[in-house]
Design a protein around this motif. Structure first.
Motif, PDB file in Angstrom:
ATOM      1  N   GLY A   1       0.818  -1.210   0.000  1.00  0.00           N
ATOM      2  CA  GLY A   1       0.000   0.000   0.000  1.00  0.00           C
ATOM      3  C   GLY A   1       0.848   1.254   0.000  1.00  0.00           C
ATOM      4  O   GLY A   1       0.622   2.186  -0.785  1.00  0.00           O
ATOM      5  N   GLN A   2       1.835   1.301   0.868  1.00  0.00           N
ATOM      6  CA  GLN A   2       2.710   2.465   0.945  1.00  0.00           C
ATOM      7  C   GLN A   2       3.497   2.660  -0.347  1.00  0.00           C
ATOM      8  O   GLN A   2       3.696   3.793  -0.790  1.00  0.00           O
ATOM      9  N   ARG A   3       3.925   1.570  -0.945  1.00  0.00           N
ATOM     10  CA  ARG A   3       4.699   1.705  -2.182  1.00  0.00           C
ATOM     11  C   ARG A   3       3.820   2.168  -3.334  1.00  0.00           C
ATOM     12  O   ARG A   3       4.252   2.964  -4.160  1.00  0.00           O
ATOM     13  N   LEU A   4       2.595   1.690  -3.404  1.00  0.00           N
ATOM     14  CA  LEU A   4       1.694   2.146  -4.453  1.00  0.00           C
ATOM     15  C   LEU A   4       1.393   3.634  -4.281  1.00  0.00           C
ATOM     16  O   LEU A   4       1.428   4.390  -5.257  1.00  0.00           O
TER      17      LEU A   4
ATOM     18  N   ASP B   1       4.449   5.440  -5.469  1.00  0.00           N
ATOM     19  CA  ASP B   1       4.628   5.431  -6.915  1.00  0.00           C
ATOM     20  C   ASP B   1       3.636   6.354  -7.617  1.00  0.00           C
ATOM     21  O   ASP B   1       3.986   7.034  -8.586  1.00  0.00           O
ATOM     22  N   ILE B   2       2.410   6.402  -7.131  1.00  0.00           N
ATOM     23  CA  ILE B   2       1.433   7.336  -7.704  1.00  0.00           C
ATOM     24  C   ILE B   2       1.855   8.769  -7.389  1.00  0.00           C
ATOM     25  O   ILE B   2       1.810   9.648  -8.256  1.00  0.00           O
ATOM     26  N   GLY B   3       2.300   8.996  -6.159  1.00  0.00           N
ATOM     27  CA  GLY B   3       2.782  10.331  -5.781  1.00  0.00           C
ATOM     28  C   GLY B   3       3.964  10.772  -6.631  1.00  0.00           C
ATOM     29  O   GLY B   3       4.054  11.942  -7.038  1.00  0.00           O
TER      30      GLY B   3
ATOM     31  N   ASP C   1      -7.063  13.447  -7.037  1.00  0.00           N
ATOM     32  CA  ASP C   1      -7.145  12.934  -5.665  1.00  0.00           C
ATOM     33  C   ASP C   1      -6.278  11.677  -5.563  1.00  0.00           C
ATOM     34  O   ASP C   1      -6.680  10.603  -6.007  1.00  0.00           O
ATOM     35  N   PRO C   2      -5.072  11.817  -5.005  1.00  0.00           N
ATOM     36  CA  PRO C   2      -4.162  10.657  -4.955  1.00  0.00           C
ATOM     37  C   PRO C   2      -4.742   9.445  -4.233  1.00  0.00           C
ATOM     38  O   PRO C   2      -4.478   8.312  -4.634  1.00  0.00           O
ATOM     39  N   PHE C   3      -5.545   9.641  -3.182  1.00  0.00           N
ATOM     40  CA  PHE C   3      -6.118   8.493  -2.486  1.00  0.00           C
ATOM     41  C   PHE C   3      -7.106   7.745  -3.376  1.00  0.00           C
ATOM     42  O   PHE C   3      -7.104   6.517  -3.419  1.00  0.00           O
ATOM     43  N   ILE C   4      -7.931   8.489  -4.113  1.00  0.00           N
ATOM     44  CA  ILE C   4      -8.874   7.833  -5.032  1.00  0.00           C
ATOM     45  C   ILE C   4      -8.104   7.157  -6.169  1.00  0.00           C
ATOM     46  O   ILE C   4      -8.458   6.070  -6.619  1.00  0.00           O
ATOM     47  N   GLY C   5      -7.009   7.771  -6.611  1.00  0.00           N
ATOM     48  CA  GLY C   5      -6.154   7.116  -7.608  1.00  0.00           C
ATOM     49  C   GLY C   5      -5.587   5.819  -7.085  1.00  0.00           C
ATOM     50  O   GLY C   5      -5.552   4.803  -7.776  1.00  0.00           O
TER      51      GLY C   5
END
Length: 196
Positions: free
Chosen positions: A96-99, A102-104, A116-120
Motif C-alpha cells: 500500500g505504501q509503495r503504491l 509510486d502514484i505520488g 485525488d491521490p487516495f482515489i487514484g
C-alpha cells in the motif's frame, strides 16, 4: 486463518505448543505477521524490479503486470492478496505504501494527472485486485470459468498488459502511449543470494 487451529500450526512447524506462545500471543498475531511478511517481501520484489526505472508510468506498468503474473503462477498467493489487499495492514505498510509512493512520484513528475491521490490509489489497487480475481476465475489455464469470457465475447489474451494499459490511462496517459509502455519486456528480478 479461520480454518486452522494453533496445534495444526505447531505441528506443521514442528515446534511445541508452548513454544508458539513464546513468539505469538494468538493465532491472529501470527496471521498479522504473515500478512506483513508476504506483502513486504513482494513489495521488495517490485522495488527491485523497478530499481533502474525512472519513468513513474513504467514503474506502475511493471508492478501491475508482475502482480497479475505472480497471481497466475501462484494462485494461493493471488487469493491471499485479494483477501487482504485492502486490509488496514496492507494499506498502511508494504504494498500500500509503495503504491501510494509510486502514484505520488508520478503526480510530482507531472506524469500522472490525478486530482485525488487516495482515489487514484483505490482505483489502481481495486483494479489490480479485480484483475487477479478475473485471472484466477476466468483467464488462467484451467480456471473454473475459463469458457465464460469467450461466451461473453471477451478475450483473456495479454491480460496483464491490458490491465496495466487501462490503469495508465486512468492515471492520465493517452491510450497509444500506455499501450507502448506495456508492450516493453518485463525486467527480470535478480535473486539475492545470502552469504552464510
Amino acid at each position: 486463518m479461520e480454518g486452522v487451529a494453533i496445534n495444526e500450526i505447531t505441528e506443521a512447524a514442528d515446534v511445541g505448543f508452548g513454544s508458539f506462545y513464546n513468539h505469538f500471543e494468538s493465532k491472529e498475531a501470527i496471521y498479522a505477521t504473515l500478512v506483513d511478511n508476504v506483502f513486504e517481501e513482494f513489495a521488495n520484489t517490485l522495488d527491485r524490479l523497478a530499481g533502474g526505472l525512472s519513468d513513474p508510468a513504467v514503474v506502475i506498468a511493471v508492478s501491475v503486470r508482475h502482480t497479475v503474473l505472480r497471481a497466475r503462477h501462484d494462485p494461493v498467493w493471488g487469493r491471499f492478496l485479494i483477501r487482504e489487499g485492502f486490509s488496514a495492514r496492507a494499506m498502511s505498510r508494504g504494498l500500500g505504501q509503495r503504491l501510494l509512493r509510486d502514484i505520488g512520484n508520478g503526480i510530482a513528475a507531472k506524469r500522472f494527472v490525478v486530482a485525488d491521490p487516495f482515489i487514484g490509489f483505490l482505483a489502481v489497487g481495486g483494479t489490480v485486485l479485480s484483475a487477479i480475481a478475473a485471472e484466477l476465475n476466468f483467464v488462467a489455464p484451467g480456471a473454473p470459468a475459463a469458457g465464460a469470457l469467450e461466451e461473453l465475447g471477451f478475450s483473456g489474451e495479454h491480460f496483464p498488459e491490458r490491465t496495466a494499459a487501462m490503469l495508465l490511462q486512468t492515471l492520465g496517459l493517452k491510450r497509444a502511449e500506455a499501450e507502448k509502455i506495456v508492450a516493453r519486456p518485463l525486467p527480470v528480478v535478480e535473486e539475492t543470494v545470502e552469504a552464510n
